[in-house]
Design a protein around this motif. Structure first.
Motif, PDB file in Angstrom:
ATOM      1  N   LEU A 203      14.816  -3.171  14.593  1.00  0.00           N
ATOM      2  CA  LEU A 203      14.873  -3.421  13.721  1.00  0.00           C
ATOM      3  C   LEU A 203      13.469  -2.467  13.082  1.00  0.00           C
ATOM      4  O   LEU A 203      12.441  -2.011  12.120  1.00  0.00           O
ATOM      5  CB  LEU A 203      14.066  -4.382  13.111  1.00  0.00           C
ATOM      6  N   SER A 204      13.146  -1.244  14.405  1.00  0.00           N
ATOM      7  CA  SER A 204      12.014  -0.705  14.185  1.00  0.00           C
ATOM      8  C   SER A 204      11.757   0.182  13.087  1.00  0.00           C
ATOM      9  O   SER A 204      10.999   0.615  12.156  1.00  0.00           O
ATOM     10  CB  SER A 204      11.664   0.568  15.291  1.00  0.00           C
ATOM     11  N   ARG A 205      13.948   0.989  13.101  1.00  0.00           N
ATOM     12  CA  ARG A 205      13.770   2.157  11.676  1.00  0.00           C
ATOM     13  C   ARG A 205      13.842   1.524  10.314  1.00  0.00           C
ATOM     14  O   ARG A 205      13.240   2.059   9.469  1.00  0.00           O
ATOM     15  CB  ARG A 205      15.127   2.131  11.990  1.00  0.00           C
ATOM     16  N   PHE A 206      13.807   0.087  10.662  1.00  0.00           N
ATOM     17  CA  PHE A 206      14.229  -0.621   8.874  1.00  0.00           C
ATOM     18  C   PHE A 206      12.692  -1.233   8.822  1.00  0.00           C
ATOM     19  O   PHE A 206      11.809  -0.471   7.888  1.00  0.00           O
ATOM     20  CB  PHE A 206      14.523  -2.200   9.425  1.00  0.00           C
ATOM     21  N   TRP A 207      11.587  -1.288   9.303  1.00  0.00           N
ATOM     22  CA  TRP A 207      10.231  -1.285   9.393  1.00  0.00           C
ATOM     23  C   TRP A 207       9.305   0.449   9.162  1.00  0.00           C
ATOM     24  O   TRP A 207       8.617   0.073   7.795  1.00  0.00           O
ATOM     25  CB  TRP A 207       9.279  -1.658  10.195  1.00  0.00           C
ATOM     26  N   ILE A 208      10.270   1.245   9.872  1.00  0.00           N
ATOM     27  CA  ILE A 208       9.526   2.643   9.401  1.00  0.00           C
ATOM     28  C   ILE A 208       9.660   2.987   8.006  1.00  0.00           C
ATOM     29  O   ILE A 208       9.083   3.273   7.526  1.00  0.00           O
ATOM     30  CB  ILE A 208      10.307   3.370  10.735  1.00  0.00           C
ATOM     31  N   MET A 209      11.501   2.378   7.835  1.00  0.00           N
ATOM     32  CA  MET A 209      11.439   3.460   6.169  1.00  0.00           C
ATOM     33  C   MET A 209      11.294   2.632   5.192  1.00  0.00           C
ATOM     34  O   MET A 209      10.989   2.827   4.239  1.00  0.00           O
ATOM     35  CB  MET A 209      12.911   3.141   6.154  1.00  0.00           C
ATOM     36  N   LEU A 210      10.466   1.033   5.319  1.00  0.00           N
ATOM     37  CA  LEU A 210      10.541   0.004   4.728  1.00  0.00           C
ATOM     38  C   LEU A 210       8.784   0.432   3.769  1.00  0.00           C
ATOM     39  O   LEU A 210       8.318   0.784   2.575  1.00  0.00           O
ATOM     40  CB  LEU A 210       9.954  -1.297   4.943  1.00  0.00           C
ATOM     41  N   GLY A 211       7.387   0.959   4.879  1.00  0.00           N
ATOM     42  CA  GLY A 211       6.692   1.145   4.579  1.00  0.00           C
ATOM     43  C   GLY A 211       6.092   2.887   5.064  1.00  0.00           C
ATOM     44  O   GLY A 211       5.636   3.240   3.157  1.00  0.00           O
ATOM     45  N   TYR A 212       7.557   3.726   4.820  1.00  0.00           N
ATOM     46  CA  TYR A 212       7.506   4.781   4.381  1.00  0.00           C
ATOM     47  C   TYR A 212       7.425   4.972   2.467  1.00  0.00           C
ATOM     48  O   TYR A 212       7.222   5.862   2.419  1.00  0.00           O
ATOM     49  CB  TYR A 212       8.368   5.876   4.623  1.00  0.00           C
ATOM     50  N   LEU A 213       8.664   4.044   2.211  1.00  0.00           N
ATOM     51  CA  LEU A 213       8.751   4.081   0.971  1.00  0.00           C
ATOM     52  C   LEU A 213       8.053   3.439   0.444  1.00  0.00           C
ATOM     53  O   LEU A 213       8.291   4.309  -1.283  1.00  0.00           O
ATOM     54  CB  LEU A 213      11.064   3.328   1.125  1.00  0.00           C
ATOM     55  N   ILE A 214       8.061   2.673   0.629  1.00  0.00           N
ATOM     56  CA  ILE A 214       7.199   1.292  -0.020  1.00  0.00           C
ATOM     57  C   ILE A 214       5.906   2.631  -0.703  1.00  0.00           C
ATOM     58  O   ILE A 214       5.121   2.514  -2.067  1.00  0.00           O
ATOM     59  CB  ILE A 214       6.688   0.517   0.194  1.00  0.00           C
ATOM     60  N   GLY A 215       5.043   3.172   0.558  1.00  0.00           N
ATOM     61  CA  GLY A 215       3.427   3.939   0.256  1.00  0.00           C
ATOM     62  C   GLY A 215       4.797   5.280  -0.388  1.00  0.00           C
ATOM     63  O   GLY A 215       3.133   5.168  -1.010  1.00  0.00           O
ATOM     64  N   THR A 216       5.405   5.500  -0.028  1.00  0.00           N
ATOM     65  CA  THR A 216       5.249   7.201  -1.086  1.00  0.00           C
ATOM     66  C   THR A 216       5.966   7.000  -2.521  1.00  0.00           C
ATOM     67  O   THR A 216       5.106   7.558  -3.558  1.00  0.00           O
ATOM     68  CB  THR A 216       6.944   7.832  -0.300  1.00  0.00           C
ATOM     69  N   CYS A 217       6.350   5.767  -3.183  1.00  0.00           N
ATOM     70  CA  CYS A 217       6.631   5.274  -4.750  1.00  0.00           C
ATOM     71  C   CYS A 217       5.651   4.606  -5.210  1.00  0.00           C
ATOM     72  O   CYS A 217       5.172   5.294  -6.008  1.00  0.00           O
ATOM     73  CB  CYS A 217       7.768   3.774  -4.675  1.00  0.00           C
ATOM     74  N   LEU A 218       4.936   4.088  -4.512  1.00  0.00           N
ATOM     75  CA  LEU A 218       3.255   3.510  -5.044  1.00  0.00           C
ATOM     76  C   LEU A 218       2.774   4.904  -5.335  1.00  0.00           C
ATOM     77  O   LEU A 218       1.882   4.912  -6.185  1.00  0.00           O
ATOM     78  CB  LEU A 218       2.567   2.579  -4.239  1.00  0.00           C
ATOM     79  N   ILE A 219       2.643   5.979  -4.073  1.00  0.00           N
ATOM     80  CA  ILE A 219       1.472   6.992  -4.313  1.00  0.00           C
ATOM     81  C   ILE A 219       1.852   7.285  -5.497  1.00  0.00           C
ATOM     82  O   ILE A 219       1.130   7.985  -6.799  1.00  0.00           O
ATOM     83  CB  ILE A 219       1.136   7.916  -2.963  1.00  0.00           C
ATOM     84  N   VAL A 220       2.537   8.567  -5.533  1.00  0.00           N
ATOM     85  CA  VAL A 220       3.376   8.712  -7.006  1.00  0.00           C
ATOM     86  C   VAL A 220       3.723   8.120  -7.650  1.00  0.00           C
ATOM     87  O   VAL A 220       3.256   8.770  -8.965  1.00  0.00           O
ATOM     88  CB  VAL A 220       5.353   9.856  -6.705  1.00  0.00           C
ATOM     89  N   VAL A 221       3.982   7.571  -8.168  1.00  0.00           N
ATOM     90  CA  VAL A 221       3.890   6.658  -9.526  1.00  0.00           C
ATOM     91  C   VAL A 221       1.994   6.455  -9.859  1.00  0.00           C
ATOM     92  O   VAL A 221       2.064   6.200 -10.790  1.00  0.00           O
ATOM     93  CB  VAL A 221       4.607   4.966  -9.196  1.00  0.00           C
ATOM     94  N   GLY A 222       1.411   5.666  -8.719  1.00  0.00           N
ATOM     95  CA  GLY A 222       0.389   5.628  -9.334  1.00  0.00           C
ATOM     96  C   GLY A 222      -0.591   6.907  -9.480  1.00  0.00           C
ATOM     97  O   GLY A 222      -1.230   7.224 -10.230  1.00  0.00           O
ATOM     98  N   CYS A 223      -0.107   8.453  -9.313  1.00  0.00           N
ATOM     99  CA  CYS A 223      -0.815  10.080  -9.470  1.00  0.00           C
ATOM    100  C   CYS A 223      -0.359  10.123 -10.198  1.00  0.00           C
ATOM    101  O   CYS A 223      -0.743  10.490 -11.346  1.00  0.00           O
ATOM    102  CB  CYS A 223       0.108  10.932  -8.234  1.00  0.00           C
ATOM    103  N   ALA A 224       1.387   9.778 -11.101  1.00  0.00           N
ATOM    104  CA  ALA A 224       1.665  10.159 -12.823  1.00  0.00           C
ATOM    105  C   ALA A 224       1.057   9.109 -13.609  1.00  0.00           C
ATOM    106  O   ALA A 224       0.391   9.551 -14.001  1.00  0.00           O
ATOM    107  CB  ALA A 224       3.384   9.192 -12.497  1.00  0.00           C
ATOM    108  N   GLY A 225       0.353   7.906 -12.703  1.00  0.00           N
ATOM    109  CA  GLY A 225      -0.046   6.858 -14.162  1.00  0.00           C
ATOM    110  C   GLY A 225      -1.802   7.632 -13.616  1.00  0.00           C
ATOM    111  O   GLY A 225      -2.343   7.597 -15.392  1.00  0.00           O
TER     112      GLY A 225
END
Length: 233
Positions: A203-225
């Motif tokens: 499940l290493s790839r799953f955890w890598i992508m989970l943190g990456y996608l949540i991190g990217t999404c929240l940063i981009v949404v935060g920047c737009a806001g």
């Protein structure tokens, strides 16, 4: 507040991200790799539409460059068993982090924070980074990868620190989302080390992508806001 169209695009991104994560969890890497092609472009379209009513600034260029680098890295890391693809995949992720660090610095210029608190948090981050770097002492199969991996871990640590300090300096929903996103990136890095340098789990790839996608999404949404808030001040 975001427009209906930008919110719809963000919802589509979330759906595609969930599909990708489910496929990673199921170890169906073929189907998960297909969804990789759509993730960062969807987030870029959301960001462009969300920021469209406001002046186009250096921050917009840097965020879009970061998403482009992430997208290129996503594609390269599909072939992560090949030396050049893995090396340049990590390199593009490093460049994306540098772009986001500059964004954080630009946003930070308008605010101040408690120096002593900043030093305390910096010490905590340095300790976390030191622990991560200990695992990189293991010899690498790929020549030159140790330096790049070290620089990448430093960049994600610096980004997370800056975003957390920004949230402390000016707490609102967007800066808090960005701070959480930075922390998610650091958690994703841990699993990258575990997967490639120590010996990961299924499940290493799953955890890598989970943190990456949540991190990217929240940063981009935060920047737009944040840009919407600053534009209305």
């Amino acid at each position: 507040m975001f427009t209906v169209l930008s919110s719809l695009i963000l919802a589509v991104f979330v759906v595609v991200a969930i599909i990708h994560l489910v496929r990673c969890y199921q170890l169906n890497l073929g189907l998960s790799d297909i969804t990789k092609f759509f993730l960062m472009p969807l987030l870029a379209v959301f960001y462009i539409i969300a920021c469209f009513p406001f002046p186009f600034t250096t921050i917009n260029v840097l965020v879009l460059c970061a998403l482009l680098f992430f997208w290129i890295g996503d594609i390269l890391l599909i072939y992560d068993w090949e030396r050049p693809s893995f090396f340049f995949g990590i390199l593009t992720f490093f460049l994306a982090q540098i772009a986001l660090i500059v964004v954080a610095i630009i946003l930070f210029q308008s605010f101040s924070f408690n120096i002593l608190l900043g030093i305390l948090i910096a010490i905590i981050y340095i300790i976390i980074l030191a622990i991560k770097l200990i695992f990189l002492r293991k010899p690498f199969e790929f020549i030159g990868l140790q330096v790049l991996a070290t620089c990448y871990l430093i960049s994600t640590t610096v980004l997370s620190f800056l975003l957390l300090m920004l949230a402390i300096a000016t707490p609102n929903v967007y800066t808090i989302l960005m701070a959480i996103g930075g922390i998610c990136f650091m958690l994703s890095d841990y699993h990258v080390i575990q997967e490639y340098y120590i010996g990961g789990t299924n499940l290493s790839r799953f955890w890598i992508m989970l943190g990456y996608l949540i991190g990217t999404c929240l940063i981009v949404v935060g920047c737009a806001g944040m840009q919407s808030l600053l534009a209305t001040v």
